[in-house]
Design a protein around this motif. Structure first.
Motif, PDB file in Angstrom:
ATOM      1  N   UNK A   1       0.884  -1.289   0.058  1.00  0.00           N
ATOM      2  CA  UNK A   1       0.005  -0.021  -0.007  1.00  0.00           C
ATOM      3  C   UNK A   1       0.940   1.396   0.006  1.00  0.00           C
ATOM      4  N   UNK A   2       1.912   1.079   0.570  1.00  0.00           N
ATOM      5  CA  UNK A   2       3.043   2.363   0.672  1.00  0.00           C
ATOM      6  C   UNK A   2       3.567   2.575  -0.732  1.00  0.00           C
ATOM      7  N   UNK A   3       3.400   1.654  -1.984  1.00  0.00           N
ATOM      8  CA  UNK A   3       4.154   2.087  -3.246  1.00  0.00           C
ATOM      9  C   UNK A   3       3.570   3.207  -3.896  1.00  0.00           C
ATOM     10  N   UNK A   4       4.235   3.533  -4.925  1.00  0.00           N
ATOM     11  CA  UNK A   4       3.649   4.597  -5.885  1.00  0.00           C
ATOM     12  C   UNK A   4       2.288   4.278  -6.389  1.00  0.00           C
ATOM     13  N   UNK A   5       1.296   5.378  -6.512  1.00  0.00           N
ATOM     14  CA  UNK A   5       0.157   5.015  -7.269  1.00  0.00           C
ATOM     15  C   UNK A   5       0.299   4.316  -8.564  1.00  0.00           C
ATOM     16  N   UNK A   6      -0.658   3.598  -8.826  1.00  0.00           N
ATOM     17  CA  UNK A   6      -0.719   2.656 -10.119  1.00  0.00           C
ATOM     18  C   UNK A   6      -0.608   3.801 -11.542  1.00  0.00           C
ATOM     19  N   UNK A   7      -1.279   4.992 -11.335  1.00  0.00           N
ATOM     20  CA  UNK A   7      -1.485   6.028 -12.394  1.00  0.00           C
ATOM     21  C   UNK A   7       0.092   6.574 -12.677  1.00  0.00           C
ATOM     22  N   UNK A   8       0.819   6.709 -11.643  1.00  0.00           N
ATOM     23  CA  UNK A   8       2.199   7.303 -11.831  1.00  0.00           C
ATOM     24  C   UNK A   8       3.138   6.360 -12.155  1.00  0.00           C
ATOM     25  N   UNK A   9       2.962   4.917 -12.085  1.00  0.00           N
ATOM     26  CA  UNK A   9       3.622   3.788 -12.807  1.00  0.00           C
ATOM     27  C   UNK A   9       3.437   3.767 -14.249  1.00  0.00           C
ATOM     28  N   UNK A  10       2.226   3.888 -14.524  1.00  0.00           N
ATOM     29  CA  UNK A  10       1.717   4.015 -15.927  1.00  0.00           C
ATOM     30  C   UNK A  10       2.145   4.903 -16.730  1.00  0.00           C
ATOM     31  N   UNK A  11       2.123   6.190 -16.032  1.00  0.00           N
ATOM     32  CA  UNK A  11       2.734   7.329 -16.684  1.00  0.00           C
ATOM     33  C   UNK A  11       4.254   7.330 -16.922  1.00  0.00           C
ATOM     34  N   UNK A  12       5.101   6.893 -15.751  1.00  0.00           N
ATOM     35  CA  UNK A  12       6.261   6.527 -15.903  1.00  0.00           C
ATOM     36  C   UNK A  12       6.857   5.568 -17.211  1.00  0.00           C
ATOM     37  N   UNK A  13       6.100   4.566 -17.280  1.00  0.00           N
ATOM     38  CA  UNK A  13       6.281   3.693 -18.357  1.00  0.00           C
ATOM     39  C   UNK A  13       6.106   4.333 -19.461  1.00  0.00           C
ATOM     40  N   UNK A  14       4.827   4.910 -19.695  1.00  0.00           N
ATOM     41  CA  UNK A  14       4.561   5.694 -20.909  1.00  0.00           C
ATOM     42  C   UNK A  14       5.557   6.709 -21.375  1.00  0.00           C
ATOM     43  N   UNK A  15       6.200   7.309 -20.379  1.00  0.00           N
ATOM     44  CA  UNK A  15       7.266   8.249 -20.694  1.00  0.00           C
ATOM     45  C   UNK A  15       8.369   7.645 -21.193  1.00  0.00           C
ATOM     46  N   UNK A  16       9.066   6.715 -20.499  1.00  0.00           N
ATOM     47  CA  UNK A  16      10.272   5.829 -21.022  1.00  0.00           C
ATOM     48  C   UNK A  16       9.871   5.330 -22.460  1.00  0.00           C
ATOM     49  N   UNK A  17       8.711   4.859 -23.093  1.00  0.00           N
ATOM     50  CA  UNK A  17       8.509   4.397 -24.226  1.00  0.00           C
ATOM     51  C   UNK A  17       8.553   5.610 -25.232  1.00  0.00           C
ATOM     52  N   UNK A  18       7.956   6.595 -24.599  1.00  0.00           N
ATOM     53  CA  UNK A  18       7.994   7.945 -25.743  1.00  0.00           C
ATOM     54  C   UNK A  18       9.455   8.231 -25.859  1.00  0.00           C
ATOM     55  N   UNK A  19      10.169   8.316 -24.929  1.00  0.00           N
ATOM     56  CA  UNK A  19      11.728   8.715 -25.055  1.00  0.00           C
ATOM     57  C   UNK A  19      12.419   7.458 -25.829  1.00  0.00           C
ATOM     58  N   UNK A  20      12.177   6.059 -25.816  1.00  0.00           N
ATOM     59  CA  UNK A  20      12.623   5.044 -26.756  1.00  0.00           C
ATOM     60  C   UNK A  20      12.364   5.460 -28.137  1.00  0.00           C
ATOM     61  N   UNK A  21      10.915   5.820 -28.513  1.00  0.00           N
ATOM     62  CA  UNK A  21      10.416   6.176 -29.803  1.00  0.00           C
ATOM     63  C   UNK A  21      11.346   7.465 -30.292  1.00  0.00           C
ATOM     64  N   UNK A  22      11.625   8.469 -29.386  1.00  0.00           N
ATOM     65  CA  UNK A  22      12.142   9.579 -29.828  1.00  0.00           C
ATOM     66  C   UNK A  22      13.760   9.183 -29.986  1.00  0.00           C
TER      67      UNK A  22
END
Length: 343
Positions: A105-126
């Protein structure tokens, strides 16, 4: 210079190796636990590879380079969303169902994890776009250089094809004039001309020739042209006697010598032609020609100026920024031609 394809592949393998094995430094030390946890994380770099190479081999070529920017962006966004949720589903299923671990329960919110993964994929595409655009620029630049090289070689070949007939035309005119004066000397001149033409036909095929050979050619040409000169013409020649062992483009100085004999001699008045060539390995080759100035009349200017025009073009193509060429009358009665080449 563009890296070879083999080198590019090696660099990519090294980079992906770092991406795949970097998480191992943060996992527990127990071998069994490491292998189980790593299986849960390994799909993250796999998803990055899917993003990278799907863009690299397909989306960039089919959409971005064809200026379908909106379709390219939407395709990537859809890909990011799909892979992000697939990763989230895999992590949830693997760690909770297979590993039997409960989410903290003390971990980061799921929305933040999804946003992090999406940002990393965007950087990979760039990154994929950057690599592809860089490779495309290198290819375009290499093609441009090849085309420029081919154009330069074609232009040089065209200039040489104009130079040889021009040289032969002037020499035959001199021999024709000599026939009326002394037939025996004209026969010797024809023999000498055949030796000169052999040099022109064979040496001119090469991009660079020995400067010593060019100096020998200049001496022979001056001797040939001097055969028909009247006694009141003063010819002085100062050419290096020692071997230089330098290389130079063929038939550059002969145009200036031709002009000196063509425009510097009067059949009735005192005339002079002074030819000097000096060689300095550190500074290059300098040629200075001074002659009395008797320009041709307007009705006798056939071919006049072709040699100098071609010479300037050849120098600009062969020695851009490494030559000096000055021609013109000084004090009215003296014409000076100066050419310096930094080899």
């Amino acid at each position: 210079m563009k890296p070879s394809k083999t080198l590019q592949y090696i660099i990519q393998i090294i980079c992906w190796g770092i991406v795949f094995f970097f998480p191992l430094f943060f996992l527990p030390k127990e071998a069994e636990l490491v292998s189980k946890r790593y299986l849960g994380y390994v799909f993250v770099p796999i998803s990055f590879m899917v993003i990278f190479y799907l863009n690299y081999f397909f989306l960039i070529n089919r959409l971005l380079f064809r200026k379908h920017l909106i379709c390219f962006l939407l395709s990537n966004v859809a890909l990011f969303v799909l892979l992000t949720f697939l990763l989230d589903y895999w992590h949830t299923f693997y760690f909770m169902e297979i590993m039997g671990e409960k989410q903290h329960s003390g971990g980061p919110p799921k929305a933040m994890i999804l946003l992090r993964d999406g940002a990393m994929m965007a950087l990979t595409a760039a990154l994929s776009v950057a690599v592809k655009v860089t490779n495309n620029w290198y290819n375009t630049e290499n093609e441009r250089k090849e085309l420029e090289k081919a154009r330069t070689e074609a232009e040089l070949k065209n200039l040489k094809s104009q130079l040889n007939p021009h040289f032969l035309f002037n020499t035959l005119n001199n021999i024709y004039s000599l026939i009326a004066i002394d037939a025996d000397r004209a026969q010797y001149a024809v023999h000498d001309l055949s030796r000169l033409l052999r040099h022109v036909l064979y040496e001119d095929k090469q991009q660079l020739v020995s400067l010593d050979g060019e100096i020998t050619f200049m001496r022979s040409y001056i001797e040939l042209m001097s055969l028909r000169l009247p006694e009141q013409v003063d010819v002085k020649v100062d050419l290096p006697e020692t071997e230089t062992r330098m290389l130079i483009a063929p038939l550059l100085f002969i145009t200036l010598i031709e002009n000196a004999f063509k425009h510097g001699v009067s059949p009735t008045k005192h005339s002079f032609i002074h030819i000097a060539l000096s060689v300095n390995p550190a500074e290059g080759v300098e040629c200075r020609i001074e002659n009395s100035n008797y320009p041709k009349q307007d009705n006798d200017r056939s071919g006049s100026g072709i040699g100098l025009v071609n010479l300037r073009k050849r120098l600009e193509l062969l020695y851009p920024g490494k030559y000096e060429l000055h021609t013109g009358a000084e004090d009215g009665d003296t014409y000076v031609a100066y050419l310096k080449i930094v080899c």
